[in-house]
Design a protein around this motif. Structure first.
Motif, PDB file in Angstrom:
ATOM      1  N   ALA A 266      22.421 -26.737 -11.862  1.00  0.00           N
ATOM      2  CA  ALA A 266      21.326 -26.149 -12.307  1.00  0.00           C
ATOM      3  C   ALA A 266      21.165 -24.636 -11.792  1.00  0.00           C
ATOM      4  CB  ALA A 266      20.143 -26.964 -12.173  1.00  0.00           C
ATOM      5  N   ILE A 267      20.793 -23.591 -12.482  1.00  0.00           N
ATOM      6  CA  ILE A 267      20.798 -22.109 -11.796  1.00  0.00           C
ATOM      7  C   ILE A 267      19.700 -21.767 -11.892  1.00  0.00           C
ATOM      8  CG2 ILE A 267      23.317 -21.749 -12.026  1.00  0.00           C
ATOM      9  CD1 ILE A 267      22.835 -20.213 -14.433  1.00  0.00           C
ATOM     10  N   LEU A 268      19.029 -20.589 -10.735  1.00  0.00           N
ATOM     11  CA  LEU A 268      17.866 -19.901 -11.067  1.00  0.00           C
ATOM     12  C   LEU A 268      18.401 -18.434 -10.963  1.00  0.00           C
ATOM     13  CD1 LEU A 268      15.697 -22.198  -8.797  1.00  0.00           C
ATOM     14  CD2 LEU A 268      15.677 -21.985 -11.261  1.00  0.00           C
ATOM     15  N   MET A 288      15.443 -30.863  -9.586  1.00  0.00           N
ATOM     16  CA  MET A 288      15.423 -31.672  -8.358  1.00  0.00           C
ATOM     17  C   MET A 288      15.313 -33.159  -8.928  1.00  0.00           C
ATOM     18  SD  MET A 288      13.699 -29.422  -5.514  1.00  0.00           S
ATOM     19  CE  MET A 288      13.493 -30.673  -4.394  1.00  0.00           C
ATOM     20  N   ALA A 289      14.557 -33.387  -9.531  1.00  0.00           N
ATOM     21  CA  ALA A 289      13.994 -34.711 -10.028  1.00  0.00           C
ATOM     22  C   ALA A 289      15.173 -35.305 -10.856  1.00  0.00           C
ATOM     23  CB  ALA A 289      13.023 -34.700 -11.137  1.00  0.00           C
ATOM     24  N   ALA A 290      16.132 -34.808 -11.462  1.00  0.00           N
ATOM     25  CA  ALA A 290      17.307 -35.084 -12.224  1.00  0.00           C
ATOM     26  C   ALA A 290      18.628 -35.084 -11.079  1.00  0.00           C
ATOM     27  CB  ALA A 290      17.683 -34.326 -13.283  1.00  0.00           C
ATOM     28  N   GLY A 291      18.262 -34.663  -9.860  1.00  0.00           N
ATOM     29  CA  GLY A 291      19.313 -34.805  -8.718  1.00  0.00           C
ATOM     30  C   GLY A 291      20.579 -33.726  -8.971  1.00  0.00           C
ATOM     31  N   ARG A 292      19.947 -32.587  -9.644  1.00  0.00           N
ATOM     32  CA  ARG A 292      21.240 -31.478 -10.085  1.00  0.00           C
ATOM     33  C   ARG A 292      21.469 -30.759  -8.817  1.00  0.00           C
ATOM     34  NH1 ARG A 292      22.680 -34.453 -12.751  1.00  0.00           N
ATOM     35  NH2 ARG A 292      22.834 -34.645 -14.910  1.00  0.00           N
ATOM     36  N   SER A 293      22.230 -30.369  -8.449  1.00  0.00           N
ATOM     37  CA  SER A 293      22.489 -29.246  -7.440  1.00  0.00           C
ATOM     38  C   SER A 293      22.101 -27.842  -7.972  1.00  0.00           C
ATOM     39  CB  SER A 293      24.224 -29.049  -7.084  1.00  0.00           C
ATOM     40  OG  SER A 293      24.653 -30.052  -6.625  1.00  0.00           O
ATOM     41  N   ILE A 294      21.385 -27.055  -6.934  1.00  0.00           N
ATOM     42  CA  ILE A 294      20.868 -25.738  -7.699  1.00  0.00           C
ATOM     43  C   ILE A 294      21.342 -24.624  -6.565  1.00  0.00           C
ATOM     44  CG2 ILE A 294      18.706 -24.790  -7.794  1.00  0.00           C
ATOM     45  CD1 ILE A 294      17.026 -27.586  -7.721  1.00  0.00           C
ATOM     46  N   VAL A 295      21.622 -23.712  -7.661  1.00  0.00           N
ATOM     47  CA  VAL A 295      21.837 -22.288  -7.038  1.00  0.00           C
ATOM     48  C   VAL A 295      20.761 -21.299  -7.639  1.00  0.00           C
ATOM     49  CG1 VAL A 295      23.508 -20.576  -6.627  1.00  0.00           C
ATOM     50  CG2 VAL A 295      24.448 -22.785  -6.724  1.00  0.00           C
ATOM     51  N   ILE A 299      14.790 -16.024  -4.022  1.00  0.00           N
ATOM     52  CA  ILE A 299      13.291 -15.971  -4.368  1.00  0.00           C
ATOM     53  C   ILE A 299      12.476 -16.579  -3.129  1.00  0.00           C
ATOM     54  CG2 ILE A 299      11.524 -16.693  -6.143  1.00  0.00           C
ATOM     55  CD1 ILE A 299      13.653 -14.615  -7.106  1.00  0.00           C
ATOM     56  N   GLY A 300      11.272 -15.916  -3.027  1.00  0.00           N
ATOM     57  CA  GLY A 300      10.877 -16.235  -1.398  1.00  0.00           C
ATOM     58  C   GLY A 300      10.246 -17.547  -1.500  1.00  0.00           C
ATOM     59  N   ASP A 301       9.420 -18.047  -2.652  1.00  0.00           N
ATOM     60  CA  ASP A 301       8.895 -19.450  -2.485  1.00  0.00           C
ATOM     61  C   ASP A 301       9.753 -20.450  -2.556  1.00  0.00           C
ATOM     62  OD1 ASP A 301       6.396 -18.259  -2.394  1.00  0.00           O
ATOM     63  OD2 ASP A 301       5.458 -18.663  -4.042  1.00  0.00           O
ATOM     64  N   VAL A 302      11.089 -20.125  -3.122  1.00  0.00           N
ATOM     65  CA  VAL A 302      12.070 -21.201  -3.374  1.00  0.00           C
ATOM     66  C   VAL A 302      12.572 -21.394  -2.248  1.00  0.00           C
ATOM     67  CG1 VAL A 302      14.121 -21.984  -4.630  1.00  0.00           C
ATOM     68  CG2 VAL A 302      12.586 -20.600  -5.864  1.00  0.00           C
ATOM     69  N   GLY A 307      14.235 -24.547   0.997  1.00  0.00           N
ATOM     70  CA  GLY A 307      15.458 -23.960   1.345  1.00  0.00           C
ATOM     71  C   GLY A 307      16.430 -25.006   1.916  1.00  0.00           C
ATOM     72  N   ASP A 308      16.079 -26.156   2.127  1.00  0.00           N
ATOM     73  CA  ASP A 308      17.176 -27.114   2.668  1.00  0.00           C
ATOM     74  C   ASP A 308      18.156 -27.536   1.774  1.00  0.00           C
ATOM     75  OD1 ASP A 308      16.213 -26.468   5.104  1.00  0.00           O
ATOM     76  OD2 ASP A 308      14.824 -28.190   5.216  1.00  0.00           O
ATOM     77  N   VAL A 309      17.659 -27.664   0.399  1.00  0.00           N
ATOM     78  CA  VAL A 309      18.283 -28.248  -0.465  1.00  0.00           C
ATOM     79  C   VAL A 309      18.687 -27.480  -1.624  1.00  0.00           C
ATOM     80  CG1 VAL A 309      17.225 -30.705  -0.299  1.00  0.00           C
ATOM     81  CG2 VAL A 309      16.237 -28.891  -1.779  1.00  0.00           C
ATOM     82  N   VAL A 310      18.734 -26.207  -1.638  1.00  0.00           N
ATOM     83  CA  VAL A 310      18.972 -25.214  -2.811  1.00  0.00           C
ATOM     84  C   VAL A 310      19.893 -24.118  -2.019  1.00  0.00           C
ATOM     85  CG1 VAL A 310      18.020 -23.465  -4.330  1.00  0.00           C
ATOM     86  CG2 VAL A 310      16.777 -25.392  -3.936  1.00  0.00           C
ATOM     87  N   ARG A 311      21.014 -23.770  -2.796  1.00  0.00           N
ATOM     88  CA  ARG A 311      21.955 -22.625  -2.375  1.00  0.00           C
ATOM     89  C   ARG A 311      21.333 -21.339  -2.725  1.00  0.00           C
ATOM     90  NH1 ARG A 311      25.556 -26.986  -2.981  1.00  0.00           N
ATOM     91  NH2 ARG A 311      27.102 -27.140  -1.239  1.00  0.00           N
ATOM     92  N   PHE A 312      21.631 -20.295  -2.076  1.00  0.00           N
ATOM     93  CA  PHE A 312      20.937 -19.085  -2.415  1.00  0.00           C
ATOM     94  C   PHE A 312      22.232 -18.018  -2.321  1.00  0.00           C
ATOM     95  CE2 PHE A 312      17.448 -21.510  -0.675  1.00  0.00           C
ATOM     96  CZ  PHE A 312      16.570 -21.179  -1.624  1.00  0.00           C
TER      97      PHE A 312
END
Length: 867
Positions: A266-268, A288-295, A299-302, A307-312
């Motif tokens: 999943a991407i943002l 996150m509820a689906a357990g998907r990796s996120i990149v 984005i400040g609030d993300v 920050g510990d579970v999303v790649r930026f």
């Protein structure tokens, strides 16, 4: 209270998000009337009612007007339609809930028990935002009982502007999106694509980084990119097209888990712009509820929340690399990430959010409407609050104030009802404004609070309450490769011996006359203040003696501090700051008496380090939260006149007594208070100003300042507050913004501002990234930064009028202009209109005095008309 009337800029059948999630749950307790923006339809206005959820009625107005949204022209029609719907639905015990401040005028025909503002987006930053949005939100913040904020950035921007603000970040429908972890339910349209599959669902608008999406598709043509959501506010033709980019359009909320189930990642891919500065995407938790990796882009609030579970990553290469790492994530790391995501998701739900919101609402409802709301809804019960600016082409005001900087705001506050303030920018503050950038707060150059005036001190308390941070000043100078305390002449310890010798001998000569072996400096005595930086932060002398006034600023420097201090600091620094020959500047702005240097302090400061700050602002204040902007915003609830933002003045007619804006609106006045730069004001009068007045204004000289704001990827740089640089750095001063308040920095970052003066006599050496690189290099060279320091963000702030130059013709020119303007009841107030060296505390007093003069003129005009 049994009902809620909700006004929303989003339609119920649009993307299912925060309003629908919250209100469908609150509908278990309250009946909800959800009022959408009007749709165009020929014929008589009508209301279409629908019931998309239990206890929820959606009202869609249809009007023959093309004006968008809750436009002023739509308000009378909408008030009638809403009133009819309330009667039909038997709503008589209701609160009002707003998702957009633009709907605020609708409240004047309602009788709510409570006013709630749920701020889910920074709407002012969105494309094609209505120009009245800022002032309507200011008014709504005065009226509302409760303010909810949908993310930390929104909360931080408003917590100092309202007494009852609550942070409720986006939550998640856990069970619904957990289904997205089951690949068996993958949507057929996704299943037909090859792998890997990268997915995004949400609105496709100016917040989407289309260039980034195109670059990912080009660099990895084997990746399938799935974009699910409606396209709004941007041209579809601008969307990237490639065989591996797939647009699925808007889909039902029920179908989103099936799309999510088929994605490998999943991407943002959000753009980093004003529209995304304060967003807190709901979809992050849904992924996150689906357990998907996120990149995600940064984005400040993300980053702050997840920050510990999303790649930026922000650049195409970095984003592709982050996606690759996520796609080949080791099983152990994946298990750890999924477990962390589950803990985050388990800690929140829309059910819990709605339940807590209801508790806050019920408590607030017991207290009744705010005083501002009562005055707006029942004007006869008290004086009116500042009115929301309307779009009429012509308006009249007994007192018109140009500029909502510290002087203009003070003038409006002290004048009271009957005045109108015109401000060019989208928010108040003038050069005391602050900007937010990726979690950093930067001011327009460094500002602090200090004043010996009891009235100003009371005003500080009124405007900020307990939102203030007091501390000891740490002002320093960097020269000869070392840092010494400010002021230079009082803290010489640490400088090379030959510099110490020249400074002390020079000070002695300035007092007792030239020594036989040194005749470099002009003979004479010192002047009245000991501020060799010429920024009104000097140290008062304990010794004084009468003497002739120095004829210019350069002579003043030599007489006050002697040839040594002049050579090693005062002359090079002030030439760097003022950009003009110092002999062309007079000295009236520096005071009346001419005391001699305090030799005892100089000698003590040369023999040993000075242990503590010196001078009248050795202790200073600064807003704890919100930057210096918070001090300016403190005026807003106190204003009783009208505030018009984004009001750019094009012409001022003293003969017709009106001001015309660039958008065609016109404002008439009885008296005018101008805080505009004096040359700008006179230029706006055109030929109505006599040639000699135009000539006098054009000859006034000033210095401009370019501020380069740097967000450094280090939590702490120094304990200093500001540093003066007399030598060859591109900047003359650095303000360590991050030390003004701990809330000026995001976690792991530190902000500083490099100030660079320029003028026709000293052009800027560079602009943009080239100037930033010069500043960074010089900060490294003087030891303020390390070569390894990363740069989280940077921006430039330009101040075309920053310092007024006291040349020898200034006083006569200003007096001539002022005398002519008095014939038209035009009052000059503040640094740039009076062409005086004012700090912000002086500006407050200048505004107060201008308001008092305007009130006296108004009384005289009324008496004359009566006679």
């Amino acid at each position: 209270m049994n009902e809620l009337v909700v006004f929303s800029h989003l339609r119920w059948d649009f993307v299912y998000q925060r309003p629908q999630q919250i209100l469908s749950r609150l509908a278990r307790r309250y009946r909800v009337l959800f009022v959408e923006e009007p749709r165009y339809a020929a014929g008589d206005p009508r209301a279409e009612l629908a019931s998309p959820a239990p206890n929820v009625t959606v009202l869609t107005p249809h009007t023959p007007l093309t004006a968008p949204g809750f436009h002023d022209d739509q308000i009378p029609l909408l008030q009638k339609l809403v009133g009819q719907a309330l009667a039909r639905e038997h709503f008589d015990d209701y609160g009002v809930w707003l998702y957009t401040p633009m709907a605020l005028p609708l409240l004047t025909k309602l009788a709510p028990k409570i006013v709630v503002y749920d701020c889910m987006d920074e709407l002012t930053a969105f494309k094609a935002a209505p120009r009245q949005l800022v002032q309507r939100e200011n008014a709504l913040l005065r009226v509302a009982n409760v303010v909810f904020c949908g993310g930390p950035s929104l909360y931080e921007a408003r917590r100092g502007r309202h007494f009852n603000v609550h942070l409720f970040p986006s939550s998640v429908d856990r069970d619904h999106f957990a289904r997205g972890g089951d690949v068996a339910i993958t949507h057929p349209e996704v299943k037909a694509l090859s792998r890997p599959r990268l997915g995004f669902f949400g609105v496709l608008d100016e917040r989407l980084d289309v260039d980034l999406v195109a670059a990912i598709a080009e660099r990895r043509p084997e990746w399938e990119i799935c974009l699910v959501g409606p396209v709004v506010k941007i041209d579809r033709a601008t969307l990237p097209r490639a065989p591996n980019i797939h647009y699925f359009g808007q889909r039902d909320y029920a179908d989103l888990p099936s799309f999510l189930a088929g994605w490998d990642l999943a991407i943002l891919p959000f753009a980093r712009n004003e529209a995304t500065r304060c967003i807190s995407p709901t979809k992050t938790l849904e992924y996150m509820a689906a357990g998907r990796s996120i990149v995600s882009t940064s984005i400040g609030d993300v980053e702050r929340l997840y920050g510990d579970v999303v790649r930026f990553a922000d650049t195409p290469d970095d984003f592709v690399a982050a996606c690759e790492a996520a796609l080949v994530e080791p099983e152990a790391s994946r298990s750890e990430r999924v477990a962390a995501m589950r803990r985050i998701v388990a800690a929140t739900s829309w059910d819990e959010t709605a339940r807590e919101m209801r508790r806050v609402i019920d408590v607030a409802a017991t207290r009744g409407l705010t005083e501002a709301a009562r005055m707006m809804l029942e004007p006869s019960r008290g004086r009116k609050v500042p009115q929301v600016a309307q779009s009429s082409s012509s308006a009249a005001s007994s007192c018109l104030i140009l500029g909502a900087g510290p002087t203009g705001l003070s003038a409006a506050y002290h004048y009271g009802a009957g005045c109108t303030v015109l401000e060019r920018e989208a928010k108040v503050g003038g050069w005391c404004r602050s900007i937010e950038d990726t979690g950093f707060t930067f001011d327009h150059a460094g500002h602090i609070m200090f004043s010996d005036d009891p009235y100003v001190q009371d005003l500080y308390r009124l405007l900020l309450g307990d939102n203030v941070h007091w501390q000891e000043r740490e002002a320093w100078i960097h020269s000869k490769g070392v840092y010494t305390r400010y002021p230079f002449q009082g803290a010489l310890h640490g400088l090379p011996p030959e510099v110490l010798r020249e400074c002390l001998i020079g000070a002695i000569e300035a007092r007792f006359g030239t020594l036989a072996r040194n005749a470099d400096a002009p003979d004479g005595d010192g002047a009245d203040v000991k501020d060799c930086c010429a920024d009104a932060t000097g140290v008062a002398s304990r010794e004084s003696a009468p003497a002739d006034r120095p004829q210019n600023f350069e002579e003043f420097i030599y007489r006050t501090w002697g040839a040594g201090v002049a050579k090693h600091f005062a002359i090079p620094y002030n030439r760097k700051l003022w950009t003009v020959p110092l002999a062309e500047m007079e000295t009236s702005w520096l005071g009346g008496r001419v005391p001699l240097p305090d030799l005892e302090e100089m000698i003590e400061g040369a023999l040993s380090p000075v242990p503590k700050p010196m001078g009248p602002n050795a202790r200073f204040g600064y807003p704890l939260r919100g930057g210096f902007q918070a001090l300016m915003n403190g005026f807003l609830p106190l204003l009783r006149g009208e505030l018009v933002l984004q009001a750019d003045v094009e012409k001022v007619s003293p003969l017709l007594r009106n001001v015309t804006l660039k958008d065609g609106r016109r404002f008439h006045f009885d008296t005018l208070i101008s805080t505009l730069p004096l040359p700008v004001l006179i230029a706006a009068m055109g030929d109505e100003a006599p040639a000699e007045i135009r000539q006098a204004a054009s000859e006034l000289r000033h210095v401009s300042i370019r501020c380069v704001n740097l967000g450094i990827a280090r939590p702490h740089l120094s304990d200093k507050h500001w540093i003066y640089f007399p030598e060859d750095t591109v900047f003359h001063r650095v303000f360590l913004q991050g030390n003004a308040s701990p809330h000026c920095n995001p976690p792991g970052g530190f902000g500083l501002t490099c100030e660079i003066s320029y003028s026709p006599w000293k052009p800027l050496p560079a602009t943009g990234r080239a100037l930033v690189d010069r500043c960074v290099a010089d900060c490294v060279r003087v030891g303020l930064l390390d070569p390894s320091d990363g740069l989280l963000t940077w921006n430039e702030v330009d101040m075309p009028y920053a310092y007024v130059v006291y040349d020898h013709g200034r006083a006569e020119r200003v007096a001539r202009i002022r005398e002519w303007l008095t014939h038209f009841d035009i009052i000059l107030a503040g640094r740039y209109s009076e062409w005086e060296y004012y700090n912000s505390d002086h500006a407050f007093i200048a505004g107060k005095k201008a308001a008092e003069v305007a009130q006296q003129l108004g009384s005289s005009q009324v008496a004359a008309k009566s006679a």
